[in-house]
Design a protein around this motif. Structure first.
Motif, short mmCIF file in Angstrom:
data_model
loop_
_atom_site.label_atom_id
_atom_site.label_comp_id
_atom_site.label_asym_id
_atom_site.label_seq_id
_atom_site.Cartn_x
_atom_site.Cartn_y
_atom_site.Cartn_z
N ILE A 141 -4.92 3.12 -1.96
CA ILE A 141 -5.74 4.10 -1.00
C ILE A 141 -4.81 4.83 -0.06
CG2 ILE A 141 -7.82 2.78 -0.79
CD1 ILE A 141 -6.61 1.53 1.80
N LEU A 142 -5.20 6.01 0.34
CA LEU A 142 -4.18 6.90 1.35
C LEU A 142 -4.26 5.93 2.62
CD1 LEU A 142 -5.64 10.52 0.90
CD2 LEU A 142 -3.28 9.74 0.12
N ARG A 143 -3.07 5.94 3.06
CA ARG A 143 -2.80 5.40 4.26
C ARG A 143 -3.90 6.15 5.36
NH1 ARG A 143 2.70 6.56 5.66
NH2 ARG A 143 1.75 7.14 7.91
N PRO A 144 -4.50 5.44 6.33
CA PRO A 144 -5.47 6.12 7.13
C PRO A 144 -4.91 7.40 7.79
CG PRO A 144 -5.33 3.70 7.52
CD PRO A 144 -4.15 3.92 6.53
N ASP A 145 -3.54 7.41 8.19
CA ASP A 145 -3.07 8.70 8.99
C ASP A 145 -2.54 9.65 7.93
OD1 ASP A 145 -0.99 7.00 8.28
OD2 ASP A 145 -0.23 6.82 10.22
N VAL A 146 -2.99 9.61 6.65
CA VAL A 146 -2.81 10.72 5.71
C VAL A 146 -3.91 11.53 5.27
CG1 VAL A 146 -1.57 10.97 3.70
CG2 VAL A 146 -0.83 9.41 4.84
N CYS A 147 -3.85 12.83 5.33
CA CYS A 147 -4.70 13.64 4.99
C CYS A 147 -4.80 14.34 3.82
CB CYS A 147 -5.19 14.56 6.18
SG CYS A 147 -5.67 14.10 7.60
N ALA A 148 -5.41 14.49 3.01
CA ALA A 148 -5.55 14.79 1.51
C ALA A 148 -6.47 16.04 1.53
CB ALA A 148 -5.96 14.04 0.49
N ARG B 111 5.05 5.62 -8.25
CA ARG B 111 6.30 4.94 -7.39
C ARG B 111 6.60 5.91 -6.34
NH1 ARG B 111 8.50 3.64 -11.37
NH2 ARG B 111 9.72 5.73 -12.20
N ALA B 112 6.64 7.50 -6.52
CA ALA B 112 7.11 8.19 -5.41
C ALA B 112 6.00 8.14 -4.21
CB ALA B 112 7.01 9.64 -6.17
N LEU B 113 4.78 8.13 -4.53
CA LEU B 113 3.64 8.06 -3.66
C LEU B 113 4.09 6.81 -2.54
CD1 LEU B 113 0.66 9.28 -5.72
CD2 LEU B 113 1.71 10.58 -3.76
N ILE B 114 4.16 5.58 -3.16
CA ILE B 114 4.47 4.59 -2.60
C ILE B 114 5.61 4.37 -1.51
CG2 ILE B 114 5.01 2.14 -2.79
CD1 ILE B 114 3.08 1.98 -5.32
N GLU B 115 6.86 4.84 -2.34
CA GLU B 115 8.13 5.11 -1.60
C GLU B 115 8.00 6.10 -0.23
OE1 GLU B 115 11.01 5.98 -4.64
OE2 GLU B 115 11.01 4.11 -5.29
N ALA B 116 7.11 7.18 -0.66
CA ALA B 116 6.75 7.98 0.71
C ALA B 116 5.92 7.55 1.75
CB ALA B 116 6.36 9.18 0.05
N ARG B 117 5.38 6.16 1.37
CA ARG B 117 4.50 5.36 2.21
C ARG B 117 3.29 6.44 2.59
NH1 ARG B 117 7.46 2.52 6.92
NH2 ARG B 117 6.54 0.65 5.97
N LEU B 118 2.81 6.96 1.50
CA LEU B 118 1.37 8.06 1.52
C LEU B 118 0.35 7.05 1.33
CD1 LEU B 118 2.93 11.04 0.10
CD2 LEU B 118 2.65 10.58 2.36
N VAL B 119 0.60 6.12 0.43
CA VAL B 119 -0.61 5.03 -0.08
C VAL B 119 -0.06 3.81 -0.11
CG1 VAL B 119 -1.39 6.83 -1.83
CG2 VAL B 119 0.28 5.12 -2.46
N VAL B 120 -1.17 2.92 0.22
CA VAL B 120 -1.00 1.31 0.08
C VAL B 120 -1.83 0.93 -0.77
CG1 VAL B 120 -0.14 1.25 2.71
CG2 VAL B 120 -2.61 1.22 2.10
N SER B 121 -1.64 -0.44 -1.16
CA SER B 121 -2.63 -1.09 -2.15
C SER B 121 -3.98 -1.34 -1.37
CB SER B 121 -1.77 -2.56 -2.48
OG SER B 121 -0.84 -2.17 -3.46
N ALA B 122 -4.90 -1.50 -2.40
CA ALA B 122 -6.43 -1.46 -1.87
C ALA B 122 -6.74 -3.02 -1.71
CB ALA B 122 -7.25 -0.59 -2.56
#
Length: 87
Positions: A4-11, A76-87
């Motif tokens: 999931i997107l982190r709550p403070d990330v908007c798409a 991997r890039a999305l996780i490393e950038a801390r844009l997403v987290v495991s649901a």
């Protein structure tokens, strides 16, 4: 691997793919169509092999190996950038 997107990330969808905004840091990320497809698939609950198959369907010239590698790299890039987290 459901993400999931982190709550403070908007798409926001764009003509070229998608833009992500980290509201905490103010940083933007521009995702091309491929990366946007991967992110949408993972956020919708698809597993990486399913996302890779979707890439092959969307882009018939891409090989299965390339789709797998691209899916893993983008994830991997999305996780490393801390844009997403495991649901």
């Amino acid at each position: 691997m459901s993400l999931i997107l982190r709550p403070d990330v908007c798409a926001t969808d764009t003509a070229d793919g998608m833009v992500l905004l980290d509201e905490v840091t103010g940083r933007y990320w521009q995702l091309n169509h491929t990366a946007a497809l991967v992110l949408r698939g993972l956020v919708d609950g698809a597993e990486p092999p399913d996302v890779a198959r979707a890439l092959c369907e969307a882009y018939p010239r891409i090989t299965a190996e390339r789709a797998d590698a691209d899916t893993a790299s983008i994830t991997r890039a999305l996780i490393e950038a801390r844009l997403v987290v495991s649901a």
